[in-house]
Design a protein around this motif. Structure first.
Motif, PDB file in Angstrom:
ATOM      1  N   PHE B 119      16.746  -7.303  -1.277  1.00  0.00           N
ATOM      2  CA  PHE B 119      15.365  -6.809  -1.378  1.00  0.00           C
ATOM      3  C   PHE B 119      14.952  -6.162  -0.057  1.00  0.00           C
ATOM      4  CE2 PHE B 119      10.685  -7.300  -1.478  1.00  0.00           C
ATOM      5  CZ  PHE B 119      10.432  -6.615  -2.648  1.00  0.00           C
ATOM      6  N   GLU B 120      14.378  -4.965  -0.174  1.00  0.00           N
ATOM      7  CA  GLU B 120      14.029  -4.188   1.032  1.00  0.00           C
ATOM      8  C   GLU B 120      12.580  -4.457   1.424  1.00  0.00           C
ATOM      9  OE1 GLU B 120      14.956  -0.167  -0.052  1.00  0.00           O
ATOM     10  OE2 GLU B 120      17.065  -0.630  -0.370  1.00  0.00           O
ATOM     11  N   TRP B 121      12.403  -5.422   2.307  1.00  0.00           N
ATOM     12  CA  TRP B 121      11.062  -5.870   2.699  1.00  0.00           C
ATOM     13  C   TRP B 121      10.286  -4.770   3.427  1.00  0.00           C
ATOM     14  CZ3 TRP B 121       9.002 -10.363   0.973  1.00  0.00           C
ATOM     15  CH2 TRP B 121       9.880 -11.273   0.379  1.00  0.00           C
ATOM     16  N   ASP B 122      10.976  -4.034   4.280  1.00  0.00           N
ATOM     17  CA  ASP B 122      10.295  -2.946   5.006  1.00  0.00           C
ATOM     18  C   ASP B 122       9.828  -1.869   4.032  1.00  0.00           C
ATOM     19  OD1 ASP B 122      10.881  -4.272   7.302  1.00  0.00           O
ATOM     20  OD2 ASP B 122      12.574  -2.995   7.860  1.00  0.00           O
ATOM     21  N   ASN B 123      10.662  -1.638   3.020  1.00  0.00           N
ATOM     22  CA  ASN B 123      10.330  -0.641   2.009  1.00  0.00           C
ATOM     23  C   ASN B 123       9.113  -1.087   1.193  1.00  0.00           C
ATOM     24  OD1 ASN B 123      10.808   1.812   0.789  1.00  0.00           O
ATOM     25  ND2 ASN B 123      12.350   1.029  -0.621  1.00  0.00           N
ATOM     26  N   LEU B 124       9.061  -2.366   0.878  1.00  0.00           N
ATOM     27  CA  LEU B 124       7.908  -2.913   0.148  1.00  0.00           C
ATOM     28  C   LEU B 124       6.614  -2.615   0.904  1.00  0.00           C
ATOM     29  CD1 LEU B 124       6.665  -4.863  -2.069  1.00  0.00           C
ATOM     30  CD2 LEU B 124       7.013  -6.693  -0.401  1.00  0.00           C
ATOM     31  N   LYS B 125       6.632  -2.901   2.198  1.00  0.00           N
ATOM     32  CA  LYS B 125       5.439  -2.688   3.028  1.00  0.00           C
ATOM     33  C   LYS B 125       5.075  -1.203   3.080  1.00  0.00           C
ATOM     34  CE  LYS B 125       3.917  -3.712   7.756  1.00  0.00           C
ATOM     35  NZ  LYS B 125       4.307  -4.369   9.027  1.00  0.00           N
ATOM     36  N   LEU B 127       5.839   1.145   0.913  1.00  0.00           N
ATOM     37  CA  LEU B 127       5.356   1.592  -0.396  1.00  0.00           C
ATOM     38  C   LEU B 127       3.925   1.107  -0.661  1.00  0.00           C
ATOM     39  CD1 LEU B 127       8.572   1.009  -2.554  1.00  0.00           C
ATOM     40  CD2 LEU B 127       7.539   3.219  -2.010  1.00  0.00           C
ATOM     41  N   ALA B 128       3.618  -0.112  -0.222  1.00  0.00           N
ATOM     42  CA  ALA B 128       2.261  -0.645  -0.436  1.00  0.00           C
ATOM     43  C   ALA B 128       1.239   0.148   0.390  1.00  0.00           C
ATOM     44  CB  ALA B 128       2.212  -2.126  -0.080  1.00  0.00           C
ATOM     45  N   PHE B 129       1.589   0.488   1.627  1.00  0.00           N
ATOM     46  CA  PHE B 129       0.699   1.310   2.482  1.00  0.00           C
ATOM     47  C   PHE B 129       0.456   2.670   1.826  1.00  0.00           C
ATOM     48  CE2 PHE B 129       0.953  -0.416   7.103  1.00  0.00           C
ATOM     49  CZ  PHE B 129       0.901  -1.722   6.653  1.00  0.00           C
ATOM     50  N   MET B 131       0.829   3.432  -1.307  1.00  0.00           N
ATOM     51  CA  MET B 131       0.128   3.291  -2.588  1.00  0.00           C
ATOM     52  C   MET B 131      -1.376   3.161  -2.391  1.00  0.00           C
ATOM     53  SD  MET B 131       1.417   0.751  -5.604  1.00  0.00           S
ATOM     54  CE  MET B 131       3.070   1.411  -5.659  1.00  0.00           C
ATOM     55  N   VAL B 132      -1.787   2.397  -1.390  1.00  0.00           N
ATOM     56  CA  VAL B 132      -3.233   2.218  -1.195  1.00  0.00           C
ATOM     57  C   VAL B 132      -3.864   3.528  -0.720  1.00  0.00           C
ATOM     58  CG1 VAL B 132      -3.268   1.278   1.183  1.00  0.00           C
ATOM     59  CG2 VAL B 132      -5.001   0.555  -0.459  1.00  0.00           C
TER      60      VAL B 132
END
Lengths: 157, 157
Positions: B119-125, B127-129, B131-132
């Protein structure tokens, strides 16, 4: 036999990565059923809705103290509108009245600030790692405890 | 007027933090309704269930190719057991039969490996930035486009 899959991911430079940044990280387990999207995008979408939920909580707590009238309006709106889809919620709130629009703009502002400033991303990762370890141990321990008396009976102890 | 709240959080050392590590990071917006838990813990719990769901997908895709019988058994089990609570699902799977137990242990192993390695934790963050930002812009743009003809009519244009 394990199937590996290459995500069409860009390798991001990371100080914690032991790999050469130019080397593609293509030894991942294949996750079916996500089509063009990635599990990270799906998780980000869920977090996006969660941040919207948090922003509504933050704004309503603020309003409760200094603007009871707006607080009541927001509570009434919440009674009839789901927070499951954060964007849909904000789009409806904006169109309810000019006062609701101001609330919606405040929620958009707060969810962005919360996501970027307040939410502890490192802590999320740390807690998820801890949770998977602890849950796995707990599930196995409970199973062993539950089945060991049967084993004892079987062996005649 | 904005209310701030101190989370009872331990300051973690972080190279990206501009603050002195000994200074508590207490300028966060108050998030009500989480009691003793934190939003991070709630989000980690959701991710934990998501990783379990992913692990079931990974394992079933593997079984489909090399063990169709076990694949069928897993599919039948999935028909009657919800994946909403990952731990509950695995606890039930373990107790179904010894063959199911082997599948459950494989799922526990895979969900841990996926969480920690794939799981790509940095990518999650990231993508969330993204997305908002994009969602906020989209919501405001759509509102402006929708309401601007009314404004034109009002001003007699």
């Amino acid at each position: 036999m394990v199937f590996f899959h290459c995500w069409p991911c860009k390798q991001r430079s990371s100080s914690s990565s032991p790999h050469n940044p130019t080397r593609l990280n293509c030894h991942k387990m294949f996750v079916p059923g996500f089509g063009e999207a990635s599990p990270e995008a799906k998780a980000a979408k869920n977090l996006h809705n969660f941040f919207n939920y948090i922003a509504v909580k933050i704004v309503s707590a603020q309003l409760e103290s200094y603007n009871p009238e707006a607080y009541e309006e927001l509570m009434e709106f919440l009674d009839t509108h789901s927070l499951n889809d954060g964007d849909e919620f904000c789009a409806s709130l904006m169109r309810e009245s000019s006062r609701h629009k101001a609330l919606a703009l405040r929620i958009l502002e707060v969810r962005s600030a919360y996501c970027k400033r307040d939410f502890e991303w490192d802590n999320l990762k740390r807690l998820a790692f801890k949770m998977v370890d602890e849950s796995n141990t707990k599930l196995m321990r409970e199973y062993v405890l539950e089945t060991s008396p049967a084993t004892e009976n079987e062996t005649g102890k």
